[in-house]
Design an enzyme around this catalytic site. Structure first.
Site, PDB file in Angstrom:
ATOM      1  N   SER A   1       0.870  -1.184   0.000  1.00 38.11           N
ATOM      2  CA  SER A   1       0.000   0.000   0.000  1.00 38.11           C
ATOM      3  C   SER A   1       0.901   1.226   0.000  1.00 38.11           C
ATOM      4  CB  SER A   1      -0.860  -0.004   1.267  1.00 38.11           C
ATOM      5  OG  SER A   1      -1.477   1.254   1.474  1.00 38.11           O
TER       6      SER A   1
ATOM      7  N   TYR B   1      -2.187  -1.188  10.416  1.00 36.85           N
ATOM      8  CA  TYR B   1      -2.124  -1.304   8.951  1.00 36.85           C
ATOM      9  C   TYR B   1      -0.785  -0.763   8.436  1.00 36.85           C
ATOM     10  CZ  TYR B   1      -4.021  -1.070   4.139  1.00 36.85           C
ATOM     11  OH  TYR B   1      -4.258  -1.231   2.795  1.00 36.85           O
TER      12      TYR B   1
HETATM   13  P1  NAD Z   1     -11.432  -6.218  -0.163  1.00 38.89           P
HETATM   14  O1  NAD Z   1     -12.049  -6.105   1.192  1.00 38.89           O
HETATM   15  O2  NAD Z   1     -12.230  -5.922  -1.376  1.00 38.89           O
HETATM   16  O3  NAD Z   1     -10.780  -7.652  -0.370  1.00 38.89           O
HETATM   17  C1  NAD Z   1     -10.060  -8.294   0.641  1.00 38.89           C
HETATM   18  C2  NAD Z   1      -9.961  -9.760   0.286  1.00 38.89           C
HETATM   19  O4  NAD Z   1      -9.253 -10.413   1.359  1.00 38.89           O
HETATM   20  C3  NAD Z   1     -11.326 -10.457   0.190  1.00 38.89           C
HETATM   21  O5  NAD Z   1     -11.270 -11.459  -0.790  1.00 38.89           O
HETATM   22  C4  NAD Z   1     -11.478 -11.069   1.585  1.00 38.89           C
HETATM   23  O6  NAD Z   1     -12.363 -12.189   1.613  1.00 38.89           O
HETATM   24  C5  NAD Z   1     -10.048 -11.488   1.843  1.00 38.89           C
HETATM   25  N1  NAD Z   1      -9.761 -11.722   3.248  1.00 38.89           N
HETATM   26  C6  NAD Z   1      -9.956 -10.896   4.309  1.00 38.89           C
HETATM   27  N2  NAD Z   1      -9.585 -11.515   5.437  1.00 38.89           N
HETATM   28  C7  NAD Z   1      -9.140 -12.747   5.084  1.00 38.89           C
HETATM   29  C8  NAD Z   1      -8.626 -13.860   5.790  1.00 38.89           C
HETATM   30  N3  NAD Z   1      -8.498 -13.838   7.126  1.00 38.89           N
HETATM   31  N4  NAD Z   1      -8.291 -14.961   5.104  1.00 38.89           N
HETATM   32  C9  NAD Z   1      -8.438 -15.025   3.757  1.00 38.89           C
HETATM   33  N5  NAD Z   1      -8.909 -13.998   3.019  1.00 38.89           N
HETATM   34  C10 NAD Z   1      -9.263 -12.882   3.695  1.00 38.89           C
HETATM   35  O7  NAD Z   1     -10.137  -5.276  -0.064  1.00 38.89           O
HETATM   36  P2  NAD Z   1      -9.134  -4.705  -1.171  1.00 38.89           P
HETATM   37  O8  NAD Z   1      -9.239  -3.232  -1.095  1.00 38.89           O
HETATM   38  O9  NAD Z   1      -9.293  -5.388  -2.472  1.00 38.89           O
HETATM   39  O10 NAD Z   1      -7.742  -5.086  -0.487  1.00 38.89           O
HETATM   40  C11 NAD Z   1      -6.853  -6.041  -1.020  1.00 38.89           C
HETATM   41  C12 NAD Z   1      -5.451  -5.680  -0.596  1.00 38.89           C
HETATM   42  O11 NAD Z   1      -5.094  -4.420  -1.138  1.00 38.89           O
HETATM   43  C13 NAD Z   1      -5.264  -5.563   0.920  1.00 38.89           C
HETATM   44  O12 NAD Z   1      -4.024  -6.115   1.300  1.00 38.89           O
HETATM   45  C14 NAD Z   1      -5.272  -4.067   1.142  1.00 38.89           C
HETATM   46  O13 NAD Z   1      -4.569  -3.693   2.291  1.00 38.89           O
HETATM   47  C15 NAD Z   1      -4.590  -3.591  -0.121  1.00 38.89           C
HETATM   48  N6  NAD Z   1      -4.818  -2.190  -0.449  1.00 38.89           N
HETATM   49  C16 NAD Z   1      -6.069  -1.721  -0.682  1.00 38.89           C
HETATM   50  C17 NAD Z   1      -6.233  -0.375  -0.991  1.00 38.89           C
HETATM   51  C18 NAD Z   1      -7.579   0.230  -1.288  1.00 38.89           C
HETATM   52  O14 NAD Z   1      -7.653   1.453  -1.420  1.00 38.89           O
HETATM   53  N7  NAD Z   1      -8.645  -0.545  -1.412  1.00 38.89           N
HETATM   54  C19 NAD Z   1      -5.125   0.465  -1.073  1.00 38.89           C
HETATM   55  C20 NAD Z   1      -3.872  -0.055  -0.827  1.00 38.89           C
HETATM   56  C21 NAD Z   1      -3.716  -1.382  -0.526  1.00 38.89           C
END
Ligand code: NAD
Length: 256
Positions: A138, A151
Site C-alpha cells: 500500500s 495497517y
Molecule cells: P477487499 O475487502 O475488497 O478484499 C479483501 C480480500 O481479502 C477479500 O477477498 C477477503 O475475503 C479477503 N480476506 C480478508 N480476510 C481474510 C482472511 N483472514 N483470510 C483469507 N482472506 C481474507 O479489499 P481490497 O481493497 O481489495 O484489499 C486487497 C489488498 O489491497 C489488501 O491487502 C489491502 O490492504 C490492499 N490495499 C487496498 C487499498 C484500497 O484502497 N482498497 C489500497 C492499498 C492497498
C-alpha cells in the site's frame, strides 16, 4: 504469456485480488482463488477467461490453513509459479483506542500470512528456477496516516519482507516485488467512505471527493484492472531484473 503457469492469489474473492486474478488469467495462468464470501461468482468470472480455476477458503490468519492451501494448490496444478499475497483488512482508530485483537488480526492477515505462503512456495519456485512473488502492500507501506497504526506497521513490514525475499533469490529466476496502491474503491475503502459521509453528514459522492482530496492529487481512484496490469508486467520477461521494488500506483499520493 502465462499459459501453463499457476497463480495463487490470496483474498481474490473481491476487490484488488479479483482484479489481479483476472488480469493473470487473461494472460493464460490457471488460478487458485482464496478469500471469504461468495467464491462461485469470482470463480465463474475467471473461468470465463478460458483457464482452470480452483478455490481454497483458508483463513490467512491461521498458519495450519495456509499450509493446507499450499498443499492443495500443488496437488491441483503441480506447483504455484506466481504467488500474489493480497488478502488484507483494515481498522481505523487512534493507538490508545485500538483494540489489541484488531492489531493481532491485521498483523496476521496483512503480514504474517505472506511469510507463510512465501516460505512454502519458494522451494518449488527455486527448483523450477522461475517464480514471481507479488506482495500487495500500500502507499501505507511507504508513508503513514493517523489512526492506521496496525495497517501502516504491517504494510511497512511487507515492503521489508519483499526486499529480503528479492535479495535471498537475487541470483535465481525468482523475483519478488510489491505493489503500493493509493485509494482503490473496493469494499475495504467503501467502509471508510461511509464513515466519512456519516461523520461529516455528507453524501457518498461528496465523501469520496473529501477522501481523495486529502491524499490523492489525481482526484481519481486507482482501479483493480490497472493494478492487474502492473502484476502482469512483474510476471513478464521485461521484469526479469526488477527485484525488491515497492511500486506505488497512487495518483501522486507519495510524490507530495
Ligand atoms: P477487499 O475487502 O475488497 O478484499 C479483501 C480480500 O481479502 C477479500 O477477498 C477477503 O475475503 C479477503 N480476506 C480478508 N480476510 C481474510 C482472511 N483472514 N483470510 C483469507 N482472506 C481474507 O479489499 P481490497 O481493497 O481489495 O484489499 C486487497 C489488498 O489491497 C489488501 O491487502 C489491502 O490492504 C490492499 N490495499 C487496498 C487499498 C484500497 O484502497 N482498497 C489500497 C492499498 C492497498
Amino acid at each position: 504469456m502465462l499459459k501453463g503457469k499457476t497463480a495463487l492469489v490470496t483474498g481474490s474473492t473481491s476487490g484488488i485480488g479479483l482484479g489481479i486474478a483476472k488480469a493473470l488469467a487473461a494472460q493464460g495462468a490457471n488460478i487458485v482463488v482464496n478469500g471469504f464470501g461468495d467464491a462461485e461468482g469470482p470463480k465463474a468470472e475467471i473461468a470465463a477467461l478460458g483457464v482452470k480455476v480452483a478455490y481454497h477458503g483458508a483463513d490467512m490468519s491461521k498458519a495450519g490453513e495456509i499450509e493446507d492451501m499450499m498443499k492443495f494448490s500443488a496437488a491441483q496444478f503441480g506447483r504455484v509459479d506466481i504467488l500474489v499475497n493480497n488478502a488484507g483488512i483494515q481498522h481505523v482508530a487512534r493507538i490508545e483506542d485500538f483494540p489489541a485483537e484488531r492489531w493481532d488480526a491485521i498483523l496476521a492477515i496483512n503480514l504474517t500470512s505472506a511469510f507463510h505462503t512465501t516460505r512454502l512456495a519458494l522451494p518449488a519456485m527455486r527448483a523450477a528456477n522461475w517464480g514471481r512473488i507479488i506482495n500487495v502492500a500500500s502507499v501505507h507501506g511507504l508513508v503513514a496516516s493517523a489512526e492506521k497504526s496496525a495497517y501502516v506497521a504491517a504494510k511497512h513490514g511487507i515492503v521489508g519482507l519483499t526486499k529480503v525475499t528479492a535479495l535471498e533469490n537475487a541470483t535465481t529466476g525468482v523475483t519478488c516485488n510489491a505493489i503500493c496502491p493509493g485509494w482503490v474503491l473496493t469494499p475495504l475503502v467503501q467502509k471508510q467512505v461511509d464513515a466519512k459521509a456519516a461523520a461529516l453528514k455528507i453524501s457518498n459522492e461528496e465523501a469520496k471527493k473529501v477522501l481523495l482530496g486529502e491524499k490523492e492529487p489525481s482526484m481519481q481512484f486507482t482501479t483493480p484492472e490497472e493494478l492487474g496490469g502492473l502484476a502482469v508486467f512483474f510476471c513478464s520477461p521485461a521484469a526479469n531484473n526488477v527485484r525488491g521494488v515497492a511500486w506505488n500506483m497512487d495518483g501522486g499520493w507519495v510524490a507530495q
